[in-house]
Write a protein that holds these residues in place. Sequence first.
Motif, PDB file in Angstrom:
ATOM      1  N   LEU A 125       0.828  -1.215   0.000  1.00 12.51           N
ATOM      2  CA  LEU A 125       0.000   0.000   0.000  1.00 12.51           C
ATOM      3  C   LEU A 125       0.860   1.262   0.000  1.00 12.51           C
ATOM      4  O   LEU A 125       0.539   2.240  -0.686  1.00 12.51           O
ATOM      5  CB  LEU A 125      -0.917   0.025   1.220  1.00 12.51           C
ATOM      6  N   GLU A 126       1.941   1.253   0.770  1.00 13.15           N
ATOM      7  CA  GLU A 126       2.851   2.402   0.794  1.00 13.15           C
ATOM      8  C   GLU A 126       3.404   2.676  -0.607  1.00 13.15           C
ATOM      9  O   GLU A 126       3.484   3.828  -1.031  1.00 13.15           O
ATOM     10  CB  GLU A 126       4.023   2.144   1.744  1.00 13.15           C
ATOM     11  N   THR A 127       3.779   1.625  -1.311  1.00 10.88           N
ATOM     12  CA  THR A 127       4.332   1.762  -2.654  1.00 10.88           C
ATOM     13  C   THR A 127       3.286   2.310  -3.621  1.00 10.88           C
ATOM     14  O   THR A 127       3.589   3.183  -4.436  1.00 10.88           O
ATOM     15  CB  THR A 127       4.860   0.398  -3.160  1.00 10.88           C
ATOM     16  N   LEU A 128       2.061   1.810  -3.521  1.00  5.37           N
ATOM     17  CA  LEU A 128       0.991   2.252  -4.418  1.00  5.37           C
ATOM     18  C   LEU A 128       0.521   3.672  -4.118  1.00  5.37           C
ATOM     19  O   LEU A 128       0.265   4.454  -5.027  1.00  5.37           O
ATOM     20  CB  LEU A 128      -0.203   1.296  -4.319  1.00  5.37           C
ATOM     21  N   ASP A 129       0.399   3.997  -2.844  1.00  3.78           N
ATOM     22  CA  ASP A 129      -0.240   5.250  -2.414  1.00  3.78           C
ATOM     23  C   ASP A 129       0.735   6.368  -2.060  1.00  3.78           C
ATOM     24  O   ASP A 129       0.402   7.547  -2.184  1.00  3.78           O
ATOM     25  CB  ASP A 129      -1.141   4.945  -1.207  1.00  3.78           C
ATOM     26  N   LYS A 130       1.907   6.033  -1.598  1.00  6.93           N
ATOM     27  CA  LYS A 130       2.935   6.998  -1.200  1.00  6.93           C
ATOM     28  C   LYS A 130       2.436   8.029  -0.178  1.00  6.93           C
ATOM     29  O   LYS A 130       2.807   9.191  -0.207  1.00  6.93           O
ATOM     30  CB  LYS A 130       3.510   7.694  -2.419  1.00  6.93           C
ATOM     31  N   GLY A 131       1.562   7.598   0.730  1.00  2.00           N
ATOM     32  CA  GLY A 131       1.089   8.460   1.803  1.00  2.00           C
ATOM     33  C   GLY A 131       0.065   9.505   1.391  1.00  2.00           C
ATOM     34  O   GLY A 131      -0.278  10.373   2.191  1.00  2.00           O
ATOM     35  N   LYS A 132      -0.464   9.421   0.185  1.00  2.34           N
ATOM     36  CA  LYS A 132      -1.447  10.415  -0.279  1.00  2.34           C
ATOM     37  C   LYS A 132      -2.818  10.223   0.365  1.00  2.34           C
ATOM     38  O   LYS A 132      -3.492  11.194   0.694  1.00  2.34           O
ATOM     39  CB  LYS A 132      -1.578  10.357  -1.792  1.00  2.34           C
ATOM     40  N   LEU A 133      -3.217   8.970   0.521  1.00  2.71           N
ATOM     41  CA  LEU A 133      -4.538   8.673   1.055  1.00  2.71           C
ATOM     42  C   LEU A 133      -4.475   7.949   2.396  1.00  2.71           C
ATOM     43  O   LEU A 133      -5.310   8.155   3.254  1.00  2.71           O
ATOM     44  CB  LEU A 133      -5.312   7.815   0.039  1.00  2.71           C
ATOM     45  N   PHE A 134      -3.445   7.113   2.558  1.00  2.00           N
ATOM     46  CA  PHE A 134      -3.348   6.273   3.748  1.00  2.00           C
ATOM     47  C   PHE A 134      -2.143   6.640   4.604  1.00  2.00           C
ATOM     48  O   PHE A 134      -1.052   6.861   4.093  1.00  2.00           O
ATOM     49  CB  PHE A 134      -3.202   4.794   3.349  1.00  2.00           C
ATOM     50  N   LEU A 135      -2.382   6.687   5.916  1.00  2.00           N
ATOM     51  CA  LEU A 135      -1.324   6.791   6.915  1.00  2.00           C
ATOM     52  C   LEU A 135      -1.473   5.590   7.832  1.00  2.00           C
ATOM     53  O   LEU A 135      -2.563   5.016   7.941  1.00  2.00           O
ATOM     54  CB  LEU A 135      -1.434   8.101   7.700  1.00  2.00           C
ATOM     55  N   TYR A 136      -0.398   5.203   8.499  1.00  2.00           N
ATOM     56  CA  TYR A 136      -0.365   3.909   9.175  1.00  2.00           C
ATOM     57  C   TYR A 136       0.079   4.016  10.632  1.00  2.00           C
ATOM     58  O   TYR A 136       0.913   4.847  10.969  1.00  2.00           O
ATOM     59  CB  TYR A 136       0.605   2.979   8.442  1.00  2.00           C
ATOM     60  N   ALA A 137      -0.476   3.115  11.431  1.00  2.00           N
ATOM     61  CA  ALA A 137      -0.044   2.965  12.826  1.00  2.00           C
ATOM     62  C   ALA A 137      -0.109   1.490  13.173  1.00  2.00           C
ATOM     63  O   ALA A 137      -1.127   0.834  12.924  1.00  2.00           O
ATOM     64  CB  ALA A 137      -0.932   3.759  13.772  1.00  2.00           C
ATOM     65  N   PRO A 138       0.961   0.954  13.740  1.00  2.00           N
ATOM     66  CA  PRO A 138       0.910  -0.452  14.157  1.00  2.00           C
ATOM     67  C   PRO A 138       0.045  -0.605  15.407  1.00  2.00           C
ATOM     68  O   PRO A 138      -0.048   0.298  16.229  1.00  2.00           O
ATOM     69  CB  PRO A 138       2.369  -0.788  14.452  1.00  2.00           C
ATOM     70  N   MET A 139      -0.562  -1.754  15.525  1.00  2.00           N
ATOM     71  CA  MET A 139      -1.383  -2.059  16.701  1.00  2.00           C
ATOM     72  C   MET A 139      -0.577  -2.023  17.986  1.00  2.00           C
ATOM     73  O   MET A 139      -1.134  -1.856  19.061  1.00  2.00           O
ATOM     74  CB  MET A 139      -2.021  -3.438  16.548  1.00  2.00           C
ATOM     75  N   GLN A 140       0.720  -2.133  17.862  1.00  2.00           N
ATOM     76  CA  GLN A 140       1.587  -2.128  19.028  1.00  2.00           C
ATOM     77  C   GLN A 140       1.837  -0.711  19.564  1.00  2.00           C
ATOM     78  O   GLN A 140       2.385  -0.547  20.639  1.00  2.00           O
ATOM     79  CB  GLN A 140       2.927  -2.797  18.678  1.00  2.00           C
ATOM     80  N   ASP A 141       1.418   0.313  18.833  1.00  2.00           N
ATOM     81  CA  ASP A 141       1.596   1.706  19.248  1.00  2.00           C
ATOM     82  C   ASP A 141       0.383   2.134  20.077  1.00  2.00           C
ATOM     83  O   ASP A 141      -0.499   2.852  19.613  1.00  2.00           O
ATOM     84  CB  ASP A 141       1.774   2.601  18.018  1.00  2.00           C
ATOM     85  N   GLU A 142       0.359   1.672  21.320  1.00  2.00           N
ATOM     86  CA  GLU A 142      -0.799   1.890  22.189  1.00  2.00           C
ATOM     87  C   GLU A 142      -1.108   3.368  22.399  1.00  2.00           C
ATOM     88  O   GLU A 142      -2.274   3.761  22.468  1.00  2.00           O
ATOM     89  CB  GLU A 142      -0.583   1.195  23.522  1.00  2.00           C
ATOM     90  N   GLN A 143      -0.088   4.198  22.492  1.00  2.00           N
ATOM     91  CA  GLN A 143      -0.305   5.626  22.735  1.00  2.00           C
ATOM     92  C   GLN A 143      -1.063   6.275  21.579  1.00  2.00           C
ATOM     93  O   GLN A 143      -1.992   7.050  21.798  1.00  2.00           O
ATOM     94  CB  GLN A 143       1.027   6.336  22.962  1.00  2.00           C
TER      95      GLN A 143
END
Length: 139
Positions: free
Chosen positions: A21-39
């Motif tokens: 998804l990062e390769t296809l979108d390059k951050g234009k539509l999607f931003l990401y957070a891992p489930m391990q980032d509780e904060q």
Amino acid sequence: MTYYVIYDGNCNLCVTSVQLLETLDKGKLFLYAPMQDEQTLLQWGITAQDCEQGMILIDGNQPQRRWQGSNAVEKIGRLLPAGSIFVDAYRALPGMKWAGDRFYEQIRDNRYTIFGKRSNTYQSSYCVDGSCKTGNEQF
């Protein structure tokens, strides 16, 4: 329009999907957070128990609008260029939504056994809070 993808940063399949998804979108539509980032997840009231049900997609403009599990996968598919064609074709086949949901659940519940578990949590270069961490492993 921005969408937040909450993914398992320790799951090889999940990370590979995020990297695609990062390769296809390059951050234009999607931003990401891992489930391990509780904060980060606390800002949306997402708990570890919520994450057990699979990936989560959050509408950045209306954070109360959320999709989870196979519904999140379908929504992401619809948001990609020409993706609606494939999602609509899949949904048009009788019984495919039910089968797809069961398939997703099996993968979700057995992802580490089938695809392996990473030793380090993957942090996307297109992270939700803009303070992306470095040092990602590439598999």
